[in-house]
Design an enzyme around this catalytic site. Structure first.
Site, mmCIF file in Angstrom:
data_model
loop_
_atom_site.group_PDB
_atom_site.id
_atom_site.type_symbol
_atom_site.label_atom_id
_atom_site.label_comp_id
_atom_site.label_asym_id
_atom_site.label_seq_id
_atom_site.Cartn_x
_atom_site.Cartn_y
_atom_site.Cartn_z
ATOM 1 N N GLY A 157 0.842 -1.196 0.000
ATOM 2 C CA GLY A 157 0.000 0.000 0.000
ATOM 3 C C GLY A 157 0.875 1.243 0.000
ATOM 4 O O GLY A 157 2.005 1.229 0.494
ATOM 5 N N CYS A 158 0.351 2.335 -0.539
ATOM 6 C CA CYS A 158 1.193 3.526 -0.717
ATOM 7 C C CYS A 158 1.621 4.125 0.628
ATOM 8 O O CYS A 158 2.799 4.361 0.867
ATOM 9 C CB CYS A 158 0.478 4.545 -1.594
#
Lengths: 338, 338, 338, 338
Positions: C145-146
């Site tokens: 995930g970012c």
């Protein structure tokens, strides 16, 4: 307790700016704000910046809801205001921020907008000669287009006195994104607009006939550009002088004279040029001119806030006149910067 | 015609915002605006957005020039206001937007600022218990730091009632670039800040002792971040609850009670969270709280305009109290958005 | 002629960045790009910046269209990738940029995402100990995930060596708007995001369990903030040290050792702090740490491009490993600034 | 292994972009980067985004330091490159990104720049007829001005074939702030430029004679505007057609033909118009044309990255030709968006 006013189309950006200005206006009371698709919603959900009006509940956009006001502002998409206006009681004054009642020429309407032509109302630009009085005496006023006002203020006096050739005007004008409205369009996403300049409607913008009607320009190209900022219009207006003898001082003198004493239009002194941030949040228009070294064309640059002098501020200036109030009531020429 | 006020440090951003607000304030008259390095310059060259004050000429920053006012705002770099204040006539009321008179603890002053400690004045945050009255009775008021006010409003009531543990507070707060001032620094160039988030003074920001003094927090980390926008502070305040039984409703109730009836502090209803644009150009502070699902920490987010409630708006709110005017005169809780 | 790769979800921002990087990748060939709602559209209409792929026509997102590739990148909304992945031929390698295959804990999946739990794939963060080899040997990789990667890189080594207390981690992380996707949501309009910082999902962000799983943190609050820029994440990670004797030098040494020789993770020297613009358009992560003066907490700041190390760059780094290519092929650590 | 190149003026934005592109260029080696005022500083302090060159130490800007390269890029303020170039060994190839060697007309130089006229070198715009070959055979090349290239690409073919009247060209072009350089000027502060459009040098921009020289235009006004974004130029070029029979299709066909097969210039298909973000970080130029409905003028809009095709990308394209490399080596037409 002041005039009773209503805003139709309150959920958009022009509607929000109208409410912001009206909330600080000492001589009016907001009695209704409508937004068809969001009727029943408290204003706080739609415009969280309007703290003092947070509990105002949006209503349907119809004559029953709005007709109890002394004056109604219509901030509706083009084409919707004419129908609503026709159904409003005659005694209710109306300022239409949409385009429906701006053009006198049905042919121009058909070419640029299409659909039925509602006819023209008094044009809402008080700084044009004689227009202040006309607005004060009118019950129906068509507010100026945002790009239009930025160009008209720069150009009209120069054509009127014969300095600028009405046959050869070139305009490029850039606008902040609120000018494109609050509709959900892919090109208006923040990820797209930040860091980007994008032209649109190149070769055929609908404000061209409005500008021609108000200035006497006969051929005019206007290229609009979307700029990465929420507010502001910067218009670059270039025109061929009518004779080789026209000087920068001549042009400046005409603009200075045209707007002497105007509370909202400022011809900048010295070497300063208009820039949009200086007008942000205000009803001001800033102007500056010169002659181009190479081409000899007249160059005028104007800056406004598209939601201020380009929409809501202008509308309230007109409404003040229509209601017999001091023209500057509830408005300011001071921008919010930085 | 109202109180005579002056602004020292008028060429900076806080000075400009003071003048913008004072220009629209119905009960004061601006009699002097000083800016040492630009004395003799018309205000139009420094703040082109201030049209109605365009011809005001900046003066030297000295007691002779400023001492004729009833009240002077000092918007000077830290360290300069104490010296000027000491030389001002006693009958002139002063609101100091600098840090010089905020800290009671000389040791904290030495650690975070250095140089001589001028001592503390009445702290200019009217929403703290008892502080409104103290300000109204004071001739010298130390205005809040911009980050400080965003954190204090979120945190002080929770420590006061014993919900938040004063030993464990973590703050991250991001500010628009005007908070970093108008000085010519490479990292403040537009090309650098647009599209960028950059932390600074990590581990040791000078507003920490001010926040501790005003809230009773005993250990607190605050990380400031420069954000790509001209104005606004968003503060994320997290604190450990004093007991496992503290609920989101408890926290919300304390904040709601603390600010009930306050004209400028709004605890947002429903699911809305504060965001900076809603406070831009205003004196508003928006707050919202919850409990973190995973950690059980109290989370409060606050949003202000760093030049509004974080500087000039707050200062005028204090000045209104000091001058015996209605506290909200010349101020608004409505932001300029979008 | 290199590996044959395909991108599912090519019309979004992560999909576009994948295609941009793949277009410059010397060892792969893009054989398909799918976007269900825009199947049949030339890529030029969806991503006008991708000139060299302008004539590529978007296809349906289905196993038949994508199954001819050696490796497929799934850049689909959460919940859609598991279904598609299950239908893909076993011999096709897959990197899933969605969340569907990140979490090992079905309970965490249920709490933060809901719907059926697809189970966990090899986690796509090569810089974690042993993970590079695991990715190289995997046919199915769950990309990070970012926000998660920005936090994990800052935190994991400190918990692993016992410097940071896994029970007390507070994160605030701000992201550019592309992190919120290309969907048409009112709060993502340019007029709303420019000049604004807005928190969201306060108290319960879905990357929390992913970060805990990868770092060993046991309680962690993470507050995400939307920032007015297209790209970039700045994460502020604060943790309590496990003993009073932990120094800034200790922390810095652990981070430096953890990432020694890493091509994309840089612990900044001297007094420089990470800022997002320096990583924009790249696969770099920048880190820097200190101890907070007042609270004694460990402070680590990290910066990445959410579309780079936070999504597409990371995915290609993993794909390179899976395909037996040099890990850095087609990637750069150099940002595009200003 | 490949050609040895050096960059003079490496601390500015054009210098930084040169280094970024050269770092990814497979056929060159950067042997020196100079910046007089920061000689001795590691590049990481000046351009933190250039990770792979972080340890390169900036040198003095002098012939001794730079003369060991095969090719030197001069990214110096106007007026400085001529002096340095004159002192460089004859065998060192030079691409001058400054204006010093662009104008053949000493009178135009005197009017727009002043100081000694260094004379003209081969003009560095490979897409002009015959120019590609001239550059390939030259040892000294004058790189295009940023605004100039955006206008020349749009205008030159139309004048060359006789569609556009060279006597009547009006240009308005807006640039991101990196085009104004990295110097510390008050109007370039982030607080000033964000949310603002500001014109400058109205009536007399120094790129006018360069554009006239390259296109054959005889009278041309060009108004530059500073836009709130770090990179990009959008130019609106309007010209009177030479006859009433000129159609939009004629104009489009001429542009399409002029740039057929060009790797970096793209005439957009369908209804798409150029916008700057699509070219950001690339060496691309996007073009699109129409005829204005009202005025009948030819309208061409072009978009480039001012640091790409407007400066560093263009310079490397020229250098590739001069070094006998494939023209596109180390460059891309794909922009970094969003």
């Amino acid at each position: 307790m002041g005039a009773r006013v209503a805003v139709a189309g309150a959920s958009g950006y022009a509607g929000g700016e109208l409410l912001r200005l009206l909330a600080g206006h000492p001589e009016v009371e907001v009695v209704a704000a409508s937004a068809h698709s969001q009727a029943g919603t408290p204003l706080a959900e739609v415009h969280p910046h309007l703290v003092t009006l947070a509990d105002l509940v949006l209503t349907e956009t119809d004559p029953d809801t709005l007709g109890g006001a002394d004056l109604v502002f219509l901030a509706l998409p083009h084409g919707q205001s004419a129908e609503l206006a026709a159904a409003m009681p005659a005694h209710v004054k109306i300022v239409d921020l949409g385009a429906d009642h701006r053009l006198r020429d049905a042919g121009a309407w058909a070419r640029y907008y299409g659909g039925p032509h509602a006819g023209a109302w008094t044009y809402g630009l008080p700084e044009l000669p004689g227009q202040r009085e006309a607005i004060a005496g009118a019950d129906r006023v068509a507010n100026t287009g945002c790009y239009a006002v930025s160009v008209i203020l720069a150009l009209a006096p120069l054509i009127a006195v014969g300095l600028a050739d009405p046959e050869d005007v070139v305009v490029v004008a850039s606008s902040g994104t609120s000018g494109a409205g609050r509709g959900l369009k892919p090109n208006l996403l923040g990820s797209e607009v930040m860091g980007d300049l994008s032209p649109y409607k190149v070769g055929a913008h609908q404000h061209v006939p409005e500008i021609k009607q108000a200035t006497g320009a006969r051929t005019l190209s206007m290229t609009p550009v979307l700029a990465p900022m929420p507010r502001g219009i910067l218009a670059t207006v270039t025109a061929r002088p009518t004779s080789a003898g026209v000087t920068a001082a001549d042009v400046e003198a005409v603009l200075a004279e045209a707007y002497r004493g105007e509370p909202f239009v400022r011809v900048l002194p010295g070497n300063a040029w208009p820039h949009t941030a200086a007008t942000s949040g205000s009803n001001a228009a800033h102007l500056k001119s010169t002659m181009d070294t190479d081409s000899g064309r007249i160059m005028v640059v104007s800056a406004i806030d598209n939601l201020g002098k380009g929409a809501a501020g202008q509308a309230i200036q007109c409404a003040n006149l229509m209601l017999g109030l001091a023209e500057t009531t509830g408005l300011t020429a001071n921008g919010v910067a930085p």
